[in-house]
Motif scaffolding. Structure first.
Motif, PDB file in Angstrom:
ATOM      1  N   TYR A 189      -8.053  -4.058  -0.675  1.00 18.60           N
ATOM      2  CA  TYR A 189      -9.423  -3.849  -0.196  1.00 18.60           C
ATOM      3  C   TYR A 189      -9.567  -2.465   0.411  1.00 18.60           C
ATOM      4  N   GLY A 190     -10.645  -1.800   0.048  1.00 18.91           N
ATOM      5  CA  GLY A 190     -10.915  -0.479   0.579  1.00 18.91           C
ATOM      6  C   GLY A 190     -10.264   0.662  -0.187  1.00 18.91           C
ATOM      7  N   GLU A 191      -9.403   0.340  -1.130  1.00 15.58           N
ATOM      8  CA  GLU A 191      -8.779   1.377  -1.954  1.00 15.58           C
ATOM      9  C   GLU A 191      -9.707   1.634  -3.143  1.00 15.58           C
ATOM     10  N   GLN A 192     -10.389   2.762  -3.110  1.00 17.15           N
ATOM     11  CA  GLN A 192     -11.449   3.054  -4.072  1.00 17.15           C
ATOM     12  C   GLN A 192     -10.969   3.213  -5.511  1.00 17.15           C
ATOM     13  N   ASP A 193      -9.686   3.458  -5.685  1.00 13.06           N
ATOM     14  CA  ASP A 193      -9.146   3.666  -7.025  1.00 13.06           C
ATOM     15  C   ASP A 193      -8.526   2.390  -7.609  1.00 13.06           C
ATOM     16  N   VAL A 194      -8.869   1.238  -7.009  1.00 11.49           N
ATOM     17  CA  VAL A 194      -8.313  -0.042  -7.448  1.00 11.49           C
ATOM     18  C   VAL A 194      -9.433  -0.982  -7.861  1.00 11.49           C
ATOM     19  N   ARG A 244       2.646  11.039  -6.394  1.00 11.74           N
ATOM     20  CA  ARG A 244       3.348  11.571  -7.561  1.00 11.74           C
ATOM     21  C   ARG A 244       2.404  11.834  -8.730  1.00 11.74           C
ATOM     22  N   ALA A 245       1.411  10.964  -8.908  1.00 14.49           N
ATOM     23  CA  ALA A 245       0.556  11.033 -10.100  1.00 14.49           C
ATOM     24  C   ALA A 245      -0.645  11.959  -9.943  1.00 14.49           C
ATOM     25  N   GLY A 246      -1.136  12.092  -8.741  1.00 16.70           N
ATOM     26  CA  GLY A 246      -2.331  12.897  -8.529  1.00 16.70           C
ATOM     27  C   GLY A 246      -3.587  12.051  -8.483  1.00 16.70           C
ATOM     28  N   PRO A 247      -4.725  12.707  -8.273  1.00 16.87           N
ATOM     29  CA  PRO A 247      -5.974  11.991  -7.998  1.00 16.87           C
ATOM     30  C   PRO A 247      -6.555  11.222  -9.184  1.00 16.87           C
ATOM     31  N   GLU A 248      -6.083  11.456 -10.394  1.00 17.19           N
ATOM     32  CA  GLU A 248      -6.645  10.712 -11.526  1.00 17.19           C
ATOM     33  C   GLU A 248      -6.076   9.305 -11.680  1.00 17.19           C
ATOM     34  N   LEU A 249      -5.065   8.965 -10.883  1.00 12.00           N
ATOM     35  CA  LEU A 249      -4.456   7.639 -10.977  1.00 12.00           C
ATOM     36  C   LEU A 249      -5.450   6.547 -10.603  1.00 12.00           C
ATOM     37  N   ARG A 250      -5.476   5.500 -11.427  1.00 12.07           N
ATOM     38  CA  ARG A 250      -6.282   4.309 -11.163  1.00 12.07           C
ATOM     39  C   ARG A 250      -5.376   3.090 -11.270  1.00 12.07           C
ATOM     40  N   PHE A 251      -5.729   2.046 -10.504  1.00 15.38           N
ATOM     41  CA  PHE A 251      -4.984   0.793 -10.514  1.00 15.38           C
ATOM     42  C   PHE A 251      -5.881  -0.337 -10.992  1.00 15.38           C
ATOM     43  N   ILE A 252      -5.351  -1.170 -11.851  1.00 15.99           N
ATOM     44  CA  ILE A 252      -5.996  -2.420 -12.231  1.00 15.99           C
ATOM     45  C   ILE A 252      -5.127  -3.511 -11.611  1.00 15.99           C
ATOM     46  N   HIS A 253      -5.655  -4.194 -10.603  1.00 17.95           N
ATOM     47  CA  HIS A 253      -4.895  -5.211  -9.873  1.00 17.95           C
ATOM     48  C   HIS A 253      -5.259  -6.592 -10.419  1.00 17.95           C
ATOM     49  N   LEU A 254      -4.322  -7.189 -11.128  1.00 17.30           N
ATOM     50  CA  LEU A 254      -4.523  -8.533 -11.665  1.00 17.30           C
ATOM     51  C   LEU A 254      -4.144  -9.547 -10.594  1.00 17.30           C
ATOM     52  N   THR A 255      -5.116 -10.314 -10.161  1.00 18.52           N
ATOM     53  CA  THR A 255      -4.911 -11.307  -9.117  1.00 18.52           C
ATOM     54  C   THR A 255      -4.939 -12.700  -9.745  1.00 18.52           C
ATOM     55  N   GLY A 256      -4.412 -13.674  -9.018  1.00 18.93           N
ATOM     56  CA  GLY A 256      -4.455 -15.025  -9.560  1.00 18.93           C
ATOM     57  C   GLY A 256      -3.978 -16.075  -8.590  1.00 18.93           C
ATOM     58  N   ASP A 257      -4.346 -17.288  -8.892  1.00 19.51           N
ATOM     59  CA  ASP A 257      -3.939 -18.451  -8.124  1.00 19.51           C
ATOM     60  C   ASP A 257      -2.448 -18.701  -8.321  1.00 19.51           C
ATOM     61  N   ARG A 258      -1.756 -19.108  -7.267  1.00 15.37           N
ATOM     62  CA  ARG A 258      -0.323 -19.325  -7.342  1.00 15.37           C
ATOM     63  C   ARG A 258       0.059 -20.291  -8.458  1.00 15.37           C
ATOM     64  N   LYS A 300       0.832  -1.204   0.000  1.00 13.26           N
ATOM     65  CA  LYS A 300       0.000   0.000   0.000  1.00 13.26           C
ATOM     66  C   LYS A 300       0.864   1.250   0.000  1.00 13.26           C
ATOM     67  N   ARG A 301       1.965   1.254   0.725  1.00  7.14           N
ATOM     68  CA  ARG A 301       2.807   2.456   0.755  1.00  7.14           C
ATOM     69  C   ARG A 301       3.426   2.725  -0.613  1.00  7.14           C
ATOM     70  N   TYR A 302       3.667   1.685  -1.421  1.00 10.46           N
ATOM     71  CA  TYR A 302       4.158   1.897  -2.787  1.00 10.46           C
ATOM     72  C   TYR A 302       3.061   2.559  -3.626  1.00 10.46           C
ATOM     73  N   ARG A 303       1.838   2.050  -3.461  1.00  8.53           N
ATOM     74  CA  ARG A 303       0.714   2.639  -4.206  1.00  8.53           C
ATOM     75  C   ARG A 303       0.480   4.075  -3.760  1.00  8.53           C
ATOM     76  N   ASP A 304       0.622   4.335  -2.461  1.00 11.77           N
ATOM     77  CA  ASP A 304       0.460   5.699  -1.951  1.00 11.77           C
ATOM     78  C   ASP A 304       1.527   6.633  -2.517  1.00 11.77           C
ATOM     79  N   LEU A 305       2.755   6.158  -2.631  1.00 12.99           N
ATOM     80  CA  LEU A 305       3.819   6.966  -3.236  1.00 12.99           C
ATOM     81  C   LEU A 305       3.438   7.306  -4.683  1.00 12.99           C
ATOM     82  N   LEU A 306       2.933   6.320  -5.415  1.00 15.08           N
ATOM     83  CA  LEU A 306       2.531   6.566  -6.807  1.00 15.08           C
ATOM     84  C   LEU A 306       1.347   7.527  -6.874  1.00 15.08           C
ATOM     85  N   ARG A 307       0.409   7.393  -5.950  1.00 14.69           N
ATOM     86  CA  ARG A 307      -0.723   8.329  -5.890  1.00 14.69           C
ATOM     87  C   ARG A 307      -0.229   9.749  -5.639  1.00 14.69           C
TER      88      ARG A 307
END
Length: 173
Positions: A139-144, A94-108, A85-92
């Protein structure tokens, strides 16, 4: 409005493939985040050693700069693991409020099978477990948006586009 997007997740989830296709659909530039790693990071990963926060910091700063500079280009999609989360916060930050994340999840097992089929990639399968252990839930990160990487590629892109369209302007409310 410009599109500023990070396609994130652990190695093998398809960040580069999905990010490239998403950038094409959005009509913006695609940046492979791995290309911004310092050579020392690449060497460390190839040797089978996981990166730590100190290793990732200059790399994340480069990613953040590329996101911040996206306004000049009209937008950007960057493939970047963004595991904590702190990495995502650093990117937020730097990038500003328009930044969005698409988190690709998957089984190991799916992730490992994909990684085996990428000869020459700097990230060996032996580092998958360290990435999974480092990954912090979004979870709870509205921009993800979380998307299962096992979905058909076209559906991943359509789902991502729907999320981006639905959240466009949300940062201005």
């Amino acid at each position: 409005m410009k599109s500023v997007v990070v396609v994130m997740g652990v190695s093998g989830c398809g960040k580069s493939s999905a990010g490239s296709l998403l950038a094409q659909r959005l009509g913006v530039r695609f940046v492979e985040g791995d290309s911004l790693h310092p050579q020392a990071n690449v060497d460390k990963m190839r040797a089978g050693s996981p990166l730590d926060d100190d290793d990732r910091k200059p790399w994340l700063e480069k990613i953040g700069k590329a996101l911040a500079d996206a306004g000049e280009d009209g937008g950007v999609v960057i493939a970047c693991s963004a595991l904590k989360k702190r990495y995502r916060d650093l990117l937020r930050d730097r990038a500003g409020p328009e930044l969005r994340f698409i988190h690709l999840t998957g089984d190991r097992a799916v992730l490992a099978a994909r990684m085996v089929n990428r000869p020459g990639h700097c990230m060996p399968v032996s580092l998958l477990d360290s990435q999974l252990a480092t990954l912090e839930a979004t979870y709870g990160e509205q921009d993800v948006l979380e998307v299962d990487c096992a979905m058909e590629q076209g559906l991943i892109i359509e789902t991502s586009l729907a999320f981006l369209n639905a959240t466009e302007g949300a940062d201005n409310e």
